[in-house]
Design a protein around this motif. Structure first.
Motif, short mmCIF file in Angstrom:
data_model
loop_
_atom_site.label_atom_id
_atom_site.label_comp_id
_atom_site.label_asym_id
_atom_site.label_seq_id
_atom_site.Cartn_x
_atom_site.Cartn_y
_atom_site.Cartn_z
N ILE A 64 0.85 -1.19 0.00
CA ILE A 64 0.00 0.00 0.00
C ILE A 64 0.88 1.24 0.00
CG2 ILE A 64 -1.97 -1.11 1.13
CD1 ILE A 64 -1.04 0.10 3.77
N PRO A 65 0.40 2.33 -0.57
CA PRO A 65 1.22 3.55 -0.63
C PRO A 65 1.40 4.16 0.76
CG PRO A 65 -0.98 3.96 -1.48
CD PRO A 65 -0.89 2.50 -1.27
N LEU A 66 2.55 4.80 0.94
CA LEU A 66 2.91 5.42 2.21
C LEU A 66 3.42 6.83 1.99
CD1 LEU A 66 3.78 5.40 5.27
CD2 LEU A 66 5.96 4.39 4.47
N VAL A 67 2.90 7.76 2.77
CA VAL A 67 3.50 9.08 2.92
C VAL A 67 4.37 8.97 4.18
CG1 VAL A 67 3.11 11.53 3.32
CG2 VAL A 67 1.53 10.24 1.86
N PRO A 68 5.70 8.91 4.06
CA PRO A 68 6.54 8.61 5.22
C PRO A 68 6.39 9.56 6.39
CG PRO A 68 7.79 8.40 3.18
CD PRO A 68 6.48 9.04 2.82
N PHE A 69 6.24 10.85 6.10
CA PHE A 69 6.16 11.84 7.19
C PHE A 69 5.22 12.94 6.76
CE2 PHE A 69 8.71 15.13 9.84
CZ PHE A 69 7.78 15.04 10.87
N ILE A 70 4.03 12.94 7.33
CA ILE A 70 3.00 13.88 6.91
C ILE A 70 3.39 15.33 7.20
CG2 ILE A 70 1.72 13.72 9.08
CD1 ILE A 70 -0.86 13.91 7.46
N LEU A 71 4.29 15.53 8.18
CA LEU A 71 4.72 16.89 8.53
C LEU A 71 6.09 17.24 7.93
CD1 LEU A 71 3.64 17.21 12.29
CD2 LEU A 71 2.37 17.84 10.22
N ASP A 72 6.46 16.57 6.87
CA ASP A 72 7.73 16.87 6.21
C ASP A 72 7.74 18.33 5.75
OD1 ASP A 72 10.24 16.33 5.10
OD2 ASP A 72 9.36 15.91 3.14
N GLY A 73 8.82 19.04 6.07
CA GLY A 73 8.92 20.44 5.72
C GLY A 73 8.20 21.38 6.66
N ILE A 74 7.64 20.82 7.72
CA ILE A 74 6.86 21.61 8.68
C ILE A 74 7.40 21.49 10.09
CG2 ILE A 74 4.58 21.86 9.76
CD1 ILE A 74 3.41 20.75 7.10
N ALA A 75 7.68 20.27 10.52
CA ALA A 75 7.94 19.98 11.94
C ALA A 75 9.09 20.78 12.53
CB ALA A 75 8.19 18.48 12.12
N LEU A 76 10.11 21.08 11.74
CA LEU A 76 11.27 21.80 12.28
C LEU A 76 11.22 23.29 12.00
CD1 LEU A 76 14.09 19.23 11.38
CD2 LEU A 76 12.84 19.49 13.53
N GLN A 77 10.09 23.75 11.49
CA GLN A 77 9.92 25.16 11.19
C GLN A 77 9.04 25.79 12.27
OE1 GLN A 77 11.61 26.43 8.57
NE2 GLN A 77 12.35 24.35 8.16
N ASP A 78 9.64 26.58 13.16
CA ASP A 78 8.90 27.16 14.28
C ASP A 78 7.67 27.95 13.82
OD1 ASP A 78 10.69 26.06 16.04
OD2 ASP A 78 11.86 27.90 16.32
N ALA A 79 7.79 28.64 12.71
CA ALA A 79 6.69 29.46 12.22
C ALA A 79 5.51 28.62 11.74
CB ALA A 79 7.17 30.37 11.10
N MET A 80 5.77 27.34 11.48
CA MET A 80 4.73 26.46 10.98
C MET A 80 4.07 25.64 12.08
SD MET A 80 4.34 26.69 7.67
CE MET A 80 5.18 27.40 6.25
N MET A 81 4.58 25.78 13.32
CA MET A 81 4.05 24.99 14.42
C MET A 81 3.40 25.89 15.47
SD MET A 81 4.78 21.92 13.45
CE MET A 81 4.51 20.93 14.93
N GLN A 82 2.36 25.37 16.09
CA GLN A 82 1.72 26.08 17.18
C GLN A 82 2.65 26.11 18.40
OE1 GLN A 82 -2.45 24.93 17.85
NE2 GLN A 82 -2.51 24.06 15.77
N ASP A 83 2.26 26.85 19.41
CA ASP A 83 3.13 27.04 20.57
C ASP A 83 3.47 25.73 21.29
OD1 ASP A 83 3.18 29.73 20.08
OD2 ASP A 83 1.62 30.24 21.55
N ASP A 84 2.62 24.72 21.15
CA ASP A 84 2.90 23.44 21.82
C ASP A 84 4.00 22.65 21.13
OD1 ASP A 84 1.66 22.43 19.54
OD2 ASP A 84 -0.12 21.72 20.59
N GLY A 85 4.41 23.08 19.95
CA GLY A 85 5.48 22.39 19.23
C GLY A 85 5.07 21.06 18.64
N ILE A 86 3.80 20.74 18.71
CA ILE A 86 3.32 19.44 18.23
C ILE A 86 2.37 19.59 17.04
CG2 ILE A 86 1.94 17.40 18.84
CD1 ILE A 86 2.90 17.74 21.71
N HIS A 87 1.52 20.61 17.11
CA HIS A 87 0.48 20.76 16.10
C HIS A 87 0.81 21.86 15.10
CE1 HIS A 87 -1.61 18.91 19.59
NE2 HIS A 87 -2.10 18.15 18.63
N PRO A 88 0.60 21.60 13.83
CA PRO A 88 0.90 22.60 12.80
C PRO A 88 -0.11 23.74 12.79
CG PRO A 88 -0.06 20.64 11.81
CD PRO A 88 0.16 20.32 13.26
N THR A 89 0.32 24.88 12.32
CA THR A 89 -0.53 26.05 12.21
C THR A 89 -1.43 25.95 10.97
OG1 THR A 89 1.09 27.24 10.87
CG2 THR A 89 1.24 27.48 13.28
#
Length: 201
Positions: free
Chosen positions: A150-175
């Motif tokens: 079956i197809p896999l998207v390896p990391f749904i937050l690729d390009g997001i998780a390490l970008q502070d501006a793209m993450m909410q204050d909790d550091g877990i959820h994207p903006t």
């Protein structure tokens, strides 16, 4: 009367062939942002009225709870494609990757038995959980993708998780600003599944 019944039957098949079910956690439930801004709703907008997108994502959901509620969702919505976006909460709670694998395997098999195609959406966890655990966690998604072809998207937050501006204050959820990127991460594999469905007789 017969013509009306035939028309209804054709419409029912058409509706099923265009139904997508997203079973996920807070990453797909638009936690902390307006629900309309979430990537699943953006997917709904991209696909348009010819497709029905059901968002059955619940914040805090684990693979165990997702597996428990999936049968009823499959029966109610009869989806053609199931997008499985679960595992993040298992990882954050330090739950067993092996049990996570069993739960996801159960969800894949139940979806396929219900004649639905599956797209697996993977997630990564922070390195502070230790190399052994993070490697085992990451491997679950890859192994299941290979095992069930079956197809896999390896990391749904690729390009997001390490970008502070793209993450909410909790550091877990994207903006909200990150949601189109999530959709772009998912889209190539999903588009291929939709294309395959369009080629079916």
């Amino acid at each position: 009367m017969v013509a009306v019944l035939c028309f209804a039957a054709v419409n029912a098949v058409h509706a099923r062939a265009n139904t997508l079910l997203v079973v996920g956690d807070s990453l797909s439930a638009a936690h902390g942002i307006e629900r309309d801004a979430g990537w699943v709703n953006l997917l709904r907008q991209r696909l348009g009225s010819q497709h029905r997108v059901i968002n059955a994502s619940i914040s805090g959901d684990t693979t165990s709870s997702g597996a428990a509620r999936l049968p009823e969702l499959l029966e109610r919505h009869a989806p053609d494609i199931v997008l499985l976006e679960l595992g993040g909460n298992d990882g954050l709670r330090g739950l067993s990757p092996q049990q996570m694998k069993l739960n996801l395997r159960d969800m894949i098999e139940k979806s396929q038995t219900a004649d639905a195609r599956v797209l697996l959406l993977g997630i990564e966890i922070p390195p502070n959980y230790g190399a052994s655990y993070t490697d085992a966690f990451r491997g679950v998604f890859r192994q299941l993708s290979e095992e069930y072809d079956i197809p896999l998207v390896p990391f749904i937050l690729d390009g997001i998780a390490l970008q502070d501006a793209m993450m909410q204050d909790d550091g877990i959820h994207p903006t909200a600003e990150a949601q189109p990127i999530i959709l772009d991460n998912v889209w190539p594999k999903l588009k291929a599944l939709l294309s395959d469905d369009a080629d079916k007789p």
